[in-house]
Design a protein around this motif. Structure first.
Motif, PDB file in Angstrom:
ATOM      1  N   PRO A   1     -43.943  23.797  48.480  1.00  0.00           N
ATOM      2  CA  PRO A   1     -42.603  23.402  47.993  1.00  0.00           C
ATOM      3  C   PRO A   1     -42.642  22.681  46.650  1.00  0.00           C
ATOM      4  O   PRO A   1     -41.832  23.005  45.756  1.00  0.00           O
ATOM      5  N   PRO A   2     -43.575  21.682  46.448  1.00  0.00           N
ATOM      6  CA  PRO A   2     -43.638  21.066  45.111  1.00  0.00           C
ATOM      7  C   PRO A   2     -43.957  22.073  44.012  1.00  0.00           C
ATOM      8  O   PRO A   2     -43.425  21.981  42.907  1.00  0.00           O
ATOM      9  N   THR A   3     -44.817  23.036  44.345  1.00  0.00           N
ATOM     10  CA  THR A   3     -45.151  24.058  43.342  1.00  0.00           C
ATOM     11  C   THR A   3     -43.931  24.900  42.996  1.00  0.00           C
ATOM     12  O   THR A   3     -43.692  25.246  41.822  1.00  0.00           O
ATOM     13  N   LEU A   4     -43.126  25.221  44.038  1.00  0.00           N
ATOM     14  CA  LEU A   4     -41.915  25.997  43.800  1.00  0.00           C
ATOM     15  C   LEU A   4     -40.933  25.229  42.914  1.00  0.00           C
ATOM     16  O   LEU A   4     -40.359  25.781  41.949  1.00  0.00           O
ATOM     17  N   LEU A   5     -40.724  23.918  43.238  1.00  0.00           N
ATOM     18  CA  LEU A   5     -39.799  23.104  42.422  1.00  0.00           C
ATOM     19  C   LEU A   5     -40.308  22.960  41.000  1.00  0.00           C
ATOM     20  O   LEU A   5     -39.536  23.072  40.034  1.00  0.00           O
ATOM     21  N   ALA A   6     -41.614  22.705  40.850  1.00  0.00           N
ATOM     22  CA  ALA A   6     -42.159  22.547  39.504  1.00  0.00           C
ATOM     23  C   ALA A   6     -42.066  23.853  38.716  1.00  0.00           C
ATOM     24  O   ALA A   6     -41.837  23.835  37.497  1.00  0.00           O
ATOM     25  N   SER A   7     -42.191  24.980  39.409  1.00  0.00           N
ATOM     26  CA  SER A   7     -42.086  26.272  38.720  1.00  0.00           C
ATOM     27  C   SER A   7     -40.664  26.512  38.235  1.00  0.00           C
ATOM     28  O   SER A   7     -40.448  27.029  37.123  1.00  0.00           O
ATOM     29  N   ILE A   8     -39.684  26.129  39.093  1.00  0.00           N
ATOM     30  CA  ILE A   8     -38.274  26.334  38.690  1.00  0.00           C
ATOM     31  C   ILE A   8     -37.925  25.449  37.511  1.00  0.00           C
ATOM     32  O   ILE A   8     -37.348  25.900  36.508  1.00  0.00           O
ATOM     33  N   TRP A   9     -38.268  24.141  37.644  1.00  0.00           N
ATOM     34  CA  TRP A   9     -37.895  23.206  36.566  1.00  0.00           C
ATOM     35  C   TRP A   9     -38.789  23.341  35.342  1.00  0.00           C
ATOM     36  O   TRP A   9     -38.519  22.752  34.305  1.00  0.00           O
ATOM     37  N   GLY A  10     -39.853  24.119  35.487  1.00  0.00           N
ATOM     38  CA  GLY A  10     -40.696  24.349  34.319  1.00  0.00           C
ATOM     39  C   GLY A  10     -40.206  25.479  33.444  1.00  0.00           C
ATOM     40  O   GLY A  10     -40.785  25.738  32.382  1.00  0.00           O
TER      41      GLY A  10
ATOM     42  N   PRO B   1     -29.018  23.355  33.228  1.00  0.00           N
ATOM     43  CA  PRO B   1     -28.296  22.071  33.192  1.00  0.00           C
ATOM     44  C   PRO B   1     -29.218  20.879  33.384  1.00  0.00           C
ATOM     45  O   PRO B   1     -28.917  19.780  32.907  1.00  0.00           O
ATOM     46  N   GLU B   2     -30.350  21.079  34.096  1.00  0.00           N
ATOM     47  CA  GLU B   2     -31.234  19.947  34.374  1.00  0.00           C
ATOM     48  C   GLU B   2     -31.880  19.400  33.110  1.00  0.00           C
ATOM     49  O   GLU B   2     -32.336  18.247  33.079  1.00  0.00           O
ATOM     50  N   LEU B   3     -31.901  20.204  32.023  1.00  0.00           N
ATOM     51  CA  LEU B   3     -32.544  19.743  30.797  1.00  0.00           C
ATOM     52  C   LEU B   3     -31.796  18.573  30.153  1.00  0.00           C
ATOM     53  O   LEU B   3     -32.389  17.765  29.441  1.00  0.00           O
ATOM     54  N   SER B   4     -30.523  18.487  30.455  1.00  0.00           N
ATOM     55  CA  SER B   4     -29.699  17.419  29.856  1.00  0.00           C
ATOM     56  C   SER B   4     -29.530  16.210  30.772  1.00  0.00           C
ATOM     57  O   SER B   4     -28.847  15.253  30.403  1.00  0.00           O
ATOM     58  N   TRP B   5     -30.108  16.262  31.967  1.00  0.00           N
ATOM     59  CA  TRP B   5     -29.978  15.115  32.882  1.00  0.00           C
ATOM     60  C   TRP B   5     -30.763  13.927  32.340  1.00  0.00           C
ATOM     61  O   TRP B   5     -31.909  14.052  31.923  1.00  0.00           O
ATOM     62  N   HIS B   6     -30.122  12.773  32.408  1.00  0.00           N
ATOM     63  CA  HIS B   6     -30.775  11.563  31.914  1.00  0.00           C
ATOM     64  C   HIS B   6     -31.913  11.132  32.853  1.00  0.00           C
ATOM     65  O   HIS B   6     -32.961  10.670  32.396  1.00  0.00           O
ATOM     66  N   TYR B   7     -31.677  11.286  34.153  1.00  0.00           N
ATOM     67  CA  TYR B   7     -32.685  10.906  35.148  1.00  0.00           C
ATOM     68  C   TYR B   7     -33.351  12.155  35.773  1.00  0.00           C
ATOM     69  O   TYR B   7     -33.814  12.132  36.911  1.00  0.00           O
ATOM     70  N   GLY B   8     -33.380  13.224  35.003  1.00  0.00           N
ATOM     71  CA  GLY B   8     -33.946  14.463  35.538  1.00  0.00           C
ATOM     72  C   GLY B   8     -35.431  14.363  35.878  1.00  0.00           C
ATOM     73  O   GLY B   8     -35.876  14.860  36.919  1.00  0.00           O
ATOM     74  N   TYR B   9     -36.208  13.686  35.050  1.00  0.00           N
ATOM     75  CA  TYR B   9     -37.658  13.592  35.298  1.00  0.00           C
ATOM     76  C   TYR B   9     -37.974  12.818  36.573  1.00  0.00           C
ATOM     77  O   TYR B   9     -38.710  13.321  37.429  1.00  0.00           O
ATOM     78  N   PRO B  10     -37.429  11.590  36.765  1.00  0.00           N
ATOM     79  CA  PRO B  10     -37.732  10.898  38.032  1.00  0.00           C
ATOM     80  C   PRO B  10     -37.151  11.619  39.250  1.00  0.00           C
ATOM     81  O   PRO B  10     -37.734  11.588  40.329  1.00  0.00           O
ATOM     82  N   ILE B  11     -35.985  12.278  39.059  1.00  0.00           N
ATOM     83  CA  ILE B  11     -35.429  13.034  40.190  1.00  0.00           C
ATOM     84  C   ILE B  11     -36.352  14.180  40.577  1.00  0.00           C
ATOM     85  O   ILE B  11     -36.586  14.449  41.768  1.00  0.00           O
ATOM     86  N   ALA B  12     -36.912  14.847  39.585  1.00  0.00           N
ATOM     87  CA  ALA B  12     -37.832  15.949  39.850  1.00  0.00           C
ATOM     88  C   ALA B  12     -39.087  15.454  40.570  1.00  0.00           C
ATOM     89  O   ALA B  12     -39.551  16.060  41.553  1.00  0.00           O
ATOM     90  N   LEU B  13     -39.633  14.341  40.105  1.00  0.00           N
ATOM     91  CA  LEU B  13     -40.826  13.781  40.769  1.00  0.00           C
ATOM     92  C   LEU B  13     -40.511  13.385  42.205  1.00  0.00           C
ATOM     93  O   LEU B  13     -41.290  13.629  43.122  1.00  0.00           O
ATOM     94  N   GLY B  14     -39.348  12.756  42.408  1.00  0.00           N
ATOM     95  CA  GLY B  14     -38.953  12.359  43.761  1.00  0.00           C
ATOM     96  C   GLY B  14     -38.776  13.563  44.674  1.00  0.00           C
ATOM     97  O   GLY B  14     -39.165  13.542  45.842  1.00  0.00           O
ATOM     98  N   ALA B  15     -38.156  14.623  44.139  1.00  0.00           N
ATOM     99  CA  ALA B  15     -37.959  15.829  44.941  1.00  0.00           C
ATOM    100  C   ALA B  15     -39.298  16.456  45.330  1.00  0.00           C
ATOM    101  O   ALA B  15     -39.481  16.950  46.460  1.00  0.00           O
TER     102      ALA B  15
END
Length: 318
Positions: free
Chosen positions: A270-279, A286-300
């Motif tokens: 699952p982390p690999t899948l999320l990292a692949s999508i957000w990569g 839309p996630e590129l403009s999120w202010h807290y996108g990086y910590p949200i991605a790590l938390g997810a």
């Protein structure tokens, strides 16, 4: 080396060369151990006998290991001894026996414990032996006792291996090779015991070479040999069971390792899948403009790993 045992009126005397031999005394046993050609020739000329060479003893067929004539009786048998070149190995040594005029002649190229025990018995109880046939029977009796000790040693080693064989034991090829060595040793012991069985059975059927008391000792030997054969069969079964258990534990260990790798791979899926999508670096993500996108991605990513581990725990897959 030549050893000659002669019986006088009071005791058994040992002679180490033909020159000290006495024609007036009764000869019980002539033992040739690693003899030279001159020693063999001197004994053959003195007693009018003919010994087989070591090569002839090795090449003789099993059906011809026992020869009985009117004037002499010949028996050939293999004796198992430790191999000096291989600490845990054993090898076969051919031994030739000949009975002629109540005198036993033996020809061997190794130092054998059963022969040493017979010499000790002659020294300690001289009245027991009155002819070569009794010495021949005692040598086989001593040899069967030694084979029984070897079988007992293998049995004890199997017990020791079995006690330490569990899932936490060190499962390596050395242990498997050790089990194989005991299988080879048990097979060699069985072959030697069966060889003695055939020779002694022929001795029991002999005509006039053994007294009734000696025949009874030979029949007792056959019973002991049969029990040893049964014991070797039991050891073979134990070794096969031990080998199968060892291989089964290896399979379990391999399955456990494969299971660990499988769980690790699924936990990170699952982390690999999320990292692949957000990569993906698409312009309209839309996630590129999120202010807290990086910590949200790590938390997810962390949460997805924890959720996967929790599911595995609930299914008892860990």
């Amino acid at each position: 080396m030549i050893r000659i045992f002669q019986l006088d009126e009071t005791a058994v005397r040992k002679v180490r060369d033909i020159d000290s031999f006495s024609d007036t005394e009764r000869t019980l046993w002539v033992d040739l151990q690693n003899p030279s050609r001159e020693e063999i020739k001197s004994v053959e000329d003195k007693f009018d006998v003919n010994f087989q060479s070591q090569q002839e003893q090795l090449e003789i067929e099993s059906s011809s290991r026992y020869i009985e004539e009117d004037e002499f009786l010949i028996a050939n048998s293999n004796f198992l001894i430790p191999d000096k070149e291989q600490p845990d190995g054993y090898l076969n040594v051919p031994v030739s026996f000949m009975l002629k005029d109540d005198t036993l002649f033996t020809y061997r190229n190794a130092d054998l414990k059963s022969f040493a025990d017979t010499v000790k018995r002659i020294k300690s109880r001289r009245a027991v032996f009155s002819d070569g046939a009794q010495i021949l029977i005692f040598i086989f009796e001593s040899r069967i006792d030694y084979d029984a000790d070897l079988i007992e040693m293998v049995s004890q080693e199997i017990k020791a291996i079995n006690r330490h064989l569990d899932l936490d034991a060190k499962l390596d090829k050395e242990m498997l090779l050790k089990i194989n060595d005991y299988q080879e040793l048990t097979m060699s012991i069985r072959e030697n015991v069966v060889d003695k069985q055939r020779v002694i059975s022929a001795m029991i059927r002999s005509d006039g070479w053994f007294t009734e008391e000696e025949q009874q000792r030979l029949r007792t030997l056959i019973k002991d040999i049969n029990s040893l054969i049964d014991h070797t069969n039991f050891i073979f079964e134990r070794l096969e069971f031990l080998q199968n258990t060892f291989l089964g534990l290896i399979d379990l260990e391999q399955n456990r390792i494969v299971k660990i790798f499988t769980v690790v791979s699924l936990v990170f899926l699952p982390p690999t899948l999320l990292a692949s999508i957000w990569g993906m670096n698409f312009t309209n993500m839309p996630e590129l403009s999120w202010h807290y996108g990086y910590p949200i991605a790590l938390g997810a990513i962390v949460v997805s790993s924890l959720v996967t581990l929790l599911i595995f725990r609930q299914k008892n897959w860990l």
